[in-house]
Design a protein around this motif. Structure first.
Motif, PDB file in Angstrom:
ATOM      1  N   GLU A   1      -0.166   7.255  -1.451  1.00 52.02           N
ATOM      2  CA  GLU A   1      -1.251   7.800  -2.264  1.00 52.02           C
ATOM      3  C   GLU A   1      -2.490   6.913  -2.167  1.00 52.02           C
ATOM      4  N   GLU A   2      -2.295   5.619  -2.207  1.00 51.52           N
ATOM      5  CA  GLU A   2      -3.428   4.703  -2.103  1.00 51.52           C
ATOM      6  C   GLU A   2      -4.102   4.822  -0.733  1.00 51.52           C
TER       7      GLU A   2
ATOM      8  N   VAL B   1      -6.262   7.933  -0.687  1.00 55.52           N
ATOM      9  CA  VAL B   1      -7.515   7.724  -1.409  1.00 55.52           C
ATOM     10  C   VAL B   1      -8.482   6.905  -0.556  1.00 55.52           C
ATOM     11  N   ILE B   2      -7.993   5.868   0.106  1.00 55.08           N
ATOM     12  CA  ILE B   2      -8.849   5.028   0.971  1.00 55.08           C
ATOM     13  C   ILE B   2      -9.435   5.858   2.105  1.00 55.08           C
TER      14      ILE B   2
ATOM     15  N   ILE C   1       0.859  -1.191   0.000  1.00 50.82           N
ATOM     16  CA  ILE C   1       0.000   0.000   0.000  1.00 50.82           C
ATOM     17  C   ILE C   1       0.894   1.240   0.000  1.00 50.82           C
ATOM     18  N   SER C   2       0.735   2.050  -1.025  1.00 50.49           N
ATOM     19  CA  SER C   2       1.536   3.274  -1.082  1.00 50.49           C
ATOM     20  C   SER C   2       0.818   4.387  -0.322  1.00 50.49           C
TER      21      SER C   2
END
Length: 109
Positions: free
Chosen positions: A14-15, A18-19, A11-12
């Motif tokens: 950025e991800e 977004v989550i 999981i980056s």
């Protein structure tokens, strides 16, 4: 310290952002602590269940000892064979008695 070291490799940052934004939109800011608490409890329960299963698999079973069972079976068979052999009549003695029975009348005549 960078976030990439702390977060799991799959999981980056950025991800994750977004989550978090989607969770705020879907659940609202007041429901997020309840949802997070529920997820945490679910993960704890799942971890506890896996730990219990691992412990049961790894713990040796005291009741099952195949070597001891095999040794007992061998000893029991040995005892039965010994009893059978000692119960057999002595063949030499039987032959002598039979010969005495047959030769006895011949010697008398």
């Amino acid at each position: 310290m960078s976030f990439s070291v702390v977060l799991p490799a799959f999981i980056s940052f950025e991800e994750l952002t977004v989550i978090l934004i989607l969770s705020v939109i879907i659940f609202g800011p007041k429901k997020i602590p309840e949802v997070a608490r529920g997820l945490g409890e679910g993960l704890r329960a799942m971890k506890k269940a896996t730990d219990d299963i691992k412990r049961e698999i790894m713990t040796p079973m005291d009741d099952i000892n195949p070597v001891k069972d095999i040794q007992e079976t061998i000893q029991k068979s040995k005892d039965e064979i010994t009893e059978s052999v000692t119960a057999l009549p002595d063949p030499k003695k039987e032959i002598e008695e039979t010969l005495d029975d047959v030769i006895g009348p011949i010697k008398r005549n």
